[in-house]
Design an enzyme around this catalytic site. Sequence first.
Site, PDB file in Angstrom:
ATOM      1  N   SER A 123       0.826  -1.212   0.000  1.00 28.77           N
ATOM      2  CA  SER A 123       0.000   0.000   0.000  1.00 28.77           C
ATOM      3  C   SER A 123       0.853   1.252   0.000  1.00 28.77           C
ATOM      4  O   SER A 123       0.379   2.323  -0.353  1.00 28.77           O
ATOM      5  CB  SER A 123      -0.870   0.029   1.257  1.00 28.77           C
ATOM      6  OG  SER A 123      -1.752  -1.041   1.244  1.00 28.77           O
ATOM      7  N   HIS A 144      -1.996  -2.948  -6.722  1.00 24.53           N
ATOM      8  CA  HIS A 144      -2.531  -2.708  -5.382  1.00 24.53           C
ATOM      9  C   HIS A 144      -4.021  -3.044  -5.285  1.00 24.53           C
ATOM     10  O   HIS A 144      -4.855  -2.331  -5.843  1.00 24.53           O
ATOM     11  CB  HIS A 144      -2.283  -1.228  -5.018  1.00 24.53           C
ATOM     12  CG  HIS A 144      -2.694  -0.884  -3.630  1.00 24.53           C
ATOM     13  ND1 HIS A 144      -3.475   0.203  -3.329  1.00 24.53           N
ATOM     14  CD2 HIS A 144      -2.449  -1.498  -2.449  1.00 24.53           C
ATOM     15  CE1 HIS A 144      -3.672   0.241  -2.033  1.00 24.53           C
ATOM     16  NE2 HIS A 144      -3.060  -0.767  -1.473  1.00 24.53           N
ATOM     17  N   GLU A 156      -5.250  -0.655  -8.183  1.00 21.24           N
ATOM     18  CA  GLU A 156      -4.406   0.438  -8.684  1.00 21.24           C
ATOM     19  C   GLU A 156      -3.109  -0.147  -9.257  1.00 21.24           C
ATOM     20  O   GLU A 156      -2.434  -0.927  -8.579  1.00 21.24           O
ATOM     21  CB  GLU A 156      -4.077   1.416  -7.548  1.00 21.24           C
ATOM     22  CG  GLU A 156      -5.311   2.174  -7.078  1.00 21.24           C
ATOM     23  CD  GLU A 156      -5.092   2.987  -5.799  1.00 21.24           C
ATOM     24  OE1 GLU A 156      -5.759   4.016  -5.642  1.00 21.24           O
ATOM     25  OE2 GLU A 156      -4.266   2.578  -4.957  1.00 21.24           O
ATOM     26  N   ASN A 195      -6.050   5.369  -1.026  1.00 21.42           N
ATOM     27  CA  ASN A 195      -5.574   5.472   0.356  1.00 21.42           C
ATOM     28  C   ASN A 195      -5.184   6.890   0.724  1.00 21.42           C
ATOM     29  O   ASN A 195      -5.249   7.271   1.891  1.00 21.42           O
ATOM     30  CB  ASN A 195      -4.403   4.521   0.602  1.00 21.42           C
ATOM     31  CG  ASN A 195      -4.897   3.106   0.834  1.00 21.42           C
ATOM     32  OD1 ASN A 195      -6.083   2.891   1.029  1.00 21.42           O
ATOM     33  ND2 ASN A 195      -3.999   2.156   0.799  1.00 21.42           N
TER      34      ASN A 195
HETATM   35  N1  LIG Z   1      -4.620  -5.432   4.847  1.00 25.72           N
HETATM   36  C1  LIG Z   1      -5.005  -4.562   3.915  1.00 25.72           C
HETATM   37  O1  LIG Z   1      -6.118  -4.004   3.972  1.00 25.72           O
HETATM   38  C2  LIG Z   1      -4.128  -4.257   2.724  1.00 25.72           C
HETATM   39  C3  LIG Z   1      -4.701  -3.632   1.598  1.00 25.72           C
HETATM   40  C4  LIG Z   1      -3.915  -3.408   0.461  1.00 25.72           C
HETATM   41  C5  LIG Z   1      -2.583  -3.771   0.474  1.00 25.72           C
HETATM   42  N2  LIG Z   1      -2.038  -4.355   1.579  1.00 25.72           N
HETATM   43  C6  LIG Z   1      -0.624  -4.747   1.513  1.00 25.72           C
HETATM   44  O2  LIG Z   1      -0.566  -6.167   1.362  1.00 25.72           O
HETATM   45  C7  LIG Z   1       0.599  -6.658   2.021  1.00 25.72           C
HETATM   46  C8  LIG Z   1       0.169  -7.764   2.969  1.00 25.72           C
HETATM   47  O3  LIG Z   1      -0.753  -7.256   3.899  1.00 25.72           O
HETATM   48  P1  LIG Z   1      -1.692  -8.242   4.754  1.00 25.72           P
HETATM   49  O4  LIG Z   1      -2.710  -7.390   5.387  1.00 25.72           O
HETATM   50  O5  LIG Z   1      -2.119  -9.389   3.921  1.00 25.72           O
HETATM   51  O6  LIG Z   1      -0.637  -8.741   5.861  1.00 25.72           O
HETATM   52  P2  LIG Z   1      -0.753  -9.981   6.862  1.00 25.72           P
HETATM   53  O7  LIG Z   1       0.064  -9.623   8.041  1.00 25.72           O
HETATM   54  O8  LIG Z   1      -2.162 -10.403   7.043  1.00 25.72           O
HETATM   55  O9  LIG Z   1      -0.001 -11.171   6.054  1.00 25.72           O
HETATM   56  C9  LIG Z   1       1.353 -11.128   5.730  1.00 25.72           C
HETATM   57  C10 LIG Z   1       1.808 -12.565   5.467  1.00 25.72           C
HETATM   58  O10 LIG Z   1       3.128 -12.503   4.915  1.00 25.72           O
HETATM   59  C11 LIG Z   1       3.842 -13.597   5.435  1.00 25.72           C
HETATM   60  N3  LIG Z   1       5.269 -13.332   5.267  1.00 25.72           N
HETATM   61  C12 LIG Z   1       6.082 -12.539   5.987  1.00 25.72           C
HETATM   62  N4  LIG Z   1       7.331 -12.560   5.473  1.00 25.72           N
HETATM   63  C13 LIG Z   1       7.283 -13.391   4.394  1.00 25.72           C
HETATM   64  C14 LIG Z   1       8.256 -13.824   3.457  1.00 25.72           C
HETATM   65  N5  LIG Z   1       9.520 -13.433   3.516  1.00 25.72           N
HETATM   66  N6  LIG Z   1       7.856 -14.677   2.476  1.00 25.72           N
HETATM   67  C15 LIG Z   1       6.582 -15.102   2.404  1.00 25.72           C
HETATM   68  N7  LIG Z   1       5.620 -14.711   3.263  1.00 25.72           N
HETATM   69  C16 LIG Z   1       5.973 -13.874   4.253  1.00 25.72           C
HETATM   70  C17 LIG Z   1       3.382 -13.731   6.878  1.00 25.72           C
HETATM   71  O11 LIG Z   1       3.663 -15.017   7.396  1.00 25.72           O
HETATM   72  C18 LIG Z   1       1.878 -13.451   6.715  1.00 25.72           C
HETATM   73  O12 LIG Z   1       1.165 -14.648   6.483  1.00 25.72           O
HETATM   74  C19 LIG Z   1       1.287  -5.463   2.667  1.00 25.72           C
HETATM   75  O13 LIG Z   1       2.313  -5.023   1.819  1.00 25.72           O
HETATM   76  C20 LIG Z   1       0.182  -4.420   2.750  1.00 25.72           C
HETATM   77  O14 LIG Z   1       0.662  -3.107   2.633  1.00 25.72           O
HETATM   78  C21 LIG Z   1      -2.783  -4.612   2.702  1.00 25.72           C
END
Ligand SMILES: NC(=O)c1ccc[n+]([C@@H]2O[C@H](COP(=O)([O-])OP(=O)(O)OC[C@H]3O[C@@H](n4cnc5c(N)ncnc54)[C@H](O)[C@@H]3O)[C@@H](O)[C@H]2O)c1
Length: 288
Positions: A123, A144, A156, A195
């Site tokens: 994000s 995104h 996006e 965002n």
């Molecule tokens: N949560 C949201 O609303 C949202 C929305 C858009 C974008 N994002 C982006 O998506 C990404 C993930 O967010 P999320 O909410 O799913 O996070 P989350 O914490 O729910 O999940 C992250 C996952 O990544 C895994 N992980 C960590 N290091 C790793 C590695 N080296 N290799 C493989 N897996 C690994 C963890 O074990 C975990 O399962 C972030 O970059 C965030 O900015 C999140």
Amino acid sequence: MATTDISHVTVIGSGTMGAQIGMVSALSGYRTAIVDIAQDSLDRASEMLHTRMDRDVDKGRRTADDVRAAFDRLGFSLDRDTVVADTDFVIEAAIEDIEIKRSLFRDLDKVAPAHAILATNSSNIVSSSLADAVGRPDKVCNMHFFNPVLIMECVEVVPNEHTSQETVDTTVELARAFGKQPVLLKKEAPGFIANRLLNALRKEAVELYEDGVADFRDIDVAVKTALRHPMGPFELMDMTGIDVVYLIRMAEYAQTGDPASLPAQSVKDLYEKKQFGRKTGKGWYDYS
Ligand SMILES: NC(=O)c1ccc[n+]([C@@H]2O[C@H](COP(=O)([O-])OP(=O)(O)OC[C@H]3O[C@@H](n4cnc5c(N)ncnc54)[C@H](O)[C@@H]3O)[C@@H](O)[C@H]2O)c1
């Protein structure tokens, strides 16, 4: 590479976003692998997706045959390098930490086929801060998605200055093939579009709360009933995850160095108490 040349998609990370992105990809007909470093996260993702798909079938939103075929195309793995060696498009959705993402992109670059695009769902971490970690900066961009990915249509697509037109076109087409509405940015900007607008609203909402102007519940009610947003900013933080909200602010601070980018004190307090919202049963609201 055109979307028609994509047959295998890999999603890195099986958390809130990665699990659903993987499901959307498999439902759209792509052989898909969801990769994580933690088996319990993969297990939770699989269980959550089966529950959601069963519910969708029960409610007549999808057919049982479509769901079965999608799960046949979907794999869960800890063996990143083997999976990525045979992939056409990687969507990185691991934890929001620039050093972890840079190291991941470096590793992905070593094993992914030369034609593969490496997109990040981050994000806040723009792909230009990852592109110099790889030998294929023209094949790197932000793709995104929005939470919940299974429902939200917007994607996006954000190129960096090295991203090729072919990468942009393929990523936009893939978003469309996923049944999403791609929005193409012309250049990188903190928060991208949605965002950035949301952050402005959230910042004001938290400030009203911290200044003692109103209870957070009432601020949510005002946003829903006066602005007709489907959720209030505090409810939305709980759904997104307080940890994610916090880490996004920290990642922005790492990029801008501007104290205004830091998380608000009340968000920091919840983060430190590990009250991450719905996923932990307590955040702004209590879900127990
Ligand atoms: N949560 C949201 O609303 C949202 C929305 C858009 C974008 N994002 C982006 O998506 C990404 C993930 O967010 P999320 O909410 O799913 O996070 P989350 O914490 O729910 O999940 C992250 C996952 O990544 C895994 N992980 C960590 N290091 C790793 C590695 N080296 N290799 C493989 N897996 C690994 C963890 O074990 C975990 O399962 C972030 O970059 C965030 O900015 C999140």
